[in-house]
Design an enzyme around this catalytic site. Structure first.
Site, PDB file in Angstrom:
ATOM      1  N   GLU A   1       1.036  -0.940   0.014  1.00 31.81           N
ATOM      2  CA  GLU A   1      -0.078   0.053  -0.282  1.00 31.81           C
ATOM      3  C   GLU A   1       1.134   1.224   0.052  1.00 31.81           C
ATOM      4  O   GLU A   1       0.609   2.657  -0.824  1.00 31.81           O
ATOM      5  CB  GLU A   1      -1.117  -0.166   1.319  1.00 31.81           C
ATOM      6  CG  GLU A   1      -2.302  -0.920   1.057  1.00 31.81           C
ATOM      7  CD  GLU A   1      -3.011  -0.633  -0.223  1.00 31.81           C
ATOM      8  OE1 GLU A   1      -2.847   0.310  -0.992  1.00 31.81           O
ATOM      9  OE2 GLU A   1      -3.768  -1.943  -0.623  1.00 31.81           O
TER      10      GLU A   1
ATOM     11  N   TYR B   1      -5.966   7.098   3.663  1.00 29.46           N
ATOM     12  CA  TYR B   1      -6.205   5.962   2.628  1.00 29.46           C
ATOM     13  C   TYR B   1      -5.549   4.245   3.064  1.00 29.46           C
ATOM     14  O   TYR B   1      -6.250   3.413   3.192  1.00 29.46           O
ATOM     15  CB  TYR B   1      -5.924   5.320   1.663  1.00 29.46           C
ATOM     16  CG  TYR B   1      -5.250   5.380   0.501  1.00 29.46           C
ATOM     17  CD1 TYR B   1      -6.732   4.412   0.073  1.00 29.46           C
ATOM     18  CD2 TYR B   1      -4.377   4.176   0.478  1.00 29.46           C
ATOM     19  CE1 TYR B   1      -6.806   3.496  -1.206  1.00 29.46           C
ATOM     20  CE2 TYR B   1      -4.116   2.679  -0.521  1.00 29.46           C
ATOM     21  CZ  TYR B   1      -5.413   2.892  -1.017  1.00 29.46           C
ATOM     22  OH  TYR B   1      -5.092   1.469  -1.329  1.00 29.46           O
TER      23      TYR B   1
ATOM     24  N   ASP C   1      -9.699   5.668  -2.259  1.00 25.73           N
ATOM     25  CA  ASP C   1      -8.966   6.600  -3.690  1.00 25.73           C
ATOM     26  C   ASP C   1      -8.742   6.876  -4.563  1.00 25.73           C
ATOM     27  O   ASP C   1     -10.331   7.730  -4.244  1.00 25.73           O
ATOM     28  CB  ASP C   1      -7.274   5.182  -3.373  1.00 25.73           C
ATOM     29  CG  ASP C   1      -8.102   4.192  -4.392  1.00 25.73           C
ATOM     30  OD1 ASP C   1      -9.275   4.443  -4.558  1.00 25.73           O
ATOM     31  OD2 ASP C   1      -7.334   3.712  -5.366  1.00 25.73           O
TER      32      ASP C   1
END
Length: 354
Positions: A45, A128, A146
């Site tokens: 991520e 996020y 996102d």
DNA sequence: GAGTCGTGGAC
DNA sequence: TGTCCAAGACT
């Protein structure tokens, strides 16, 4: 009246079309009870922030081969990690990656926290990424927002308010759709949808699992959404990069400060990069030769044109900045791209780099 | 809210 | 070529 979008329709699509990624535990394996490794989800991520899956995959594979656990990464030297990150961009991510790994080891016993609020306290983990880790690694009912989710929601509800002002409405829209069951798969499904069907240009509405409930599809406005505020033009900055080679082949490089542009990365000593006239700032006194060709590079907010000055010096050279790296230890792959461009142009003028 | 912070690919 | 864009965070 259009039907309401349902998470179940998207999950059905995801069960068939989920893309394969090295860090991902797909719907079939997930249904069999397999859990993703929080370390790998976190690493992926962070790498995926503003970066494509295609670019991330090779870096992810190298990182996990070299540092299989968060404890391994936490024990790494800064320069090793920065060198491995070179070329991926946004280098504050790599600095924060190390800070985060060390915090997880020092403050959380080497295990990633599972709740959004605690994740948010860690370096490099924002709203996020905290939601993504909680949802994907721990199956918490968090809403992931996102760029893909923003685009999908703007189209689904035909929202014309420009970003970033529209963000709260888009977040609320996505939260209302997040299911109690399989929130992790749902988050990944929306992002896969945005990446493969609900794309920025030429969306494939005809094969979209949400084509029936999509308001923008009905209005014909999908390709123009989401609206965005106009961007500022990029100015051109100029500077000088200094490439010095010692008679034993060693090259003069310097580690940049741990903040700002290219912070923490290895590079050629440079003058300031300014929009006006360039002030000379050679790292040592020598007979500098200017190359015919400039290195051109575009950063997020400016274009750069770098003059390249090259020199050969003897073993008595005493640089005011940087240090000589032995020829055998020099790895161009550990340089950020702009510095690698400088090397590619300068190498024909160097000894032993034919 | 706006600016800073990389890079490579698509068009 | 130039422009836009990609699973954002931080200041």
């Amino acid at each position: 009246m259009r039907e309401t979008a349902k998470a179940a329709d998207l999950l059905d699509w995801y069960d068939v079309h989920a893309r394969d990624m090295p860090w991902r535990v797909g719907p079939a394996r997930r249904a069999a009870g397999e859990r993703p490794d929080p370390y790998r989800i976190w690493l992926s991520e962070v790498m995926l922030q503003q970066t494509t899956v295609a670019a991330v995959t090779q870096y992810f594979n190298r990182f996990t081969a070299r540092w299989p656990t968060v404890a391994d990464l936490a024990a790494a030297e800064d320069g090793e990690v920065m060198g491995e990150w070179a070329g991926l961009g946004y280098y504050a991510r790599a600095r924060n990656l190390l800070k985060c790994a060390r915090a997880v080891v020092a403050e959380h016993g080497g295990r990633f926290p599972s709740d959004h609020a605690t994740l948010l306290t860690l370096p490099g983990i924002g709203p996020y990424t905290a939601a993504a880790i909680a949802a994907i690694a721990f199956d918490a009912p968090e809403t992931v927002v996102d760029g893909n989710v923003e685009r999908v929601m703007a189209r689904l509800h035909d929202i014309h308010t420009p970003l970033p002002a529209a963000k709260p409405a888009l977040t609320a829209a996505s939260a209302a759709l997040t299911p109690a069951a399989r929130p992790g798969d749902y988050a990944q499904a929306v992002m896969d949808l945005g990446a493969t069907i609900c794309t920025p240009r030429s969306p494939a509405c005809g094969i979209c699992p949400w084509r029936a409930p999509c308001a923008a599809r009905a209005e014909g406005t999908a390709p123009e959404l989401p609206k965005k505020s106009p961007k500022k033009a990029k100015p051109v900055r100029h500077g000088i990069a200094y490439v010095a080679q010692r008679s034993d082949g060693a090259l003069l490089l310097e580690r940049r400060e741990d903040r700002g542009l290219l912070g923490g990365m290895l590079g050629w000593p440079c003058s300031d990069w300014t929009e006006g006239a360039t002030a000379d700032a050679p790292p040592l006194h020598a007979d500098w030769q200017t190359l015919n060709e400039e290195a051109r590079h575009t950063f997020t907010h400016f274009h750069l044109r770098l003059r390249i000055d090259v020199t050969q010096v003897d073993m008595t050279a005493a640089p005011q900045r940087g240090r000589f790296i032995p020829r055998a230890e020099f790895q161009p792959g550990q340089l950020p791209t702009v510095m690698r461009k400088v090397f590619d142009l300068a190498r024909v003028s160097l000894v032993n780099f034919g």
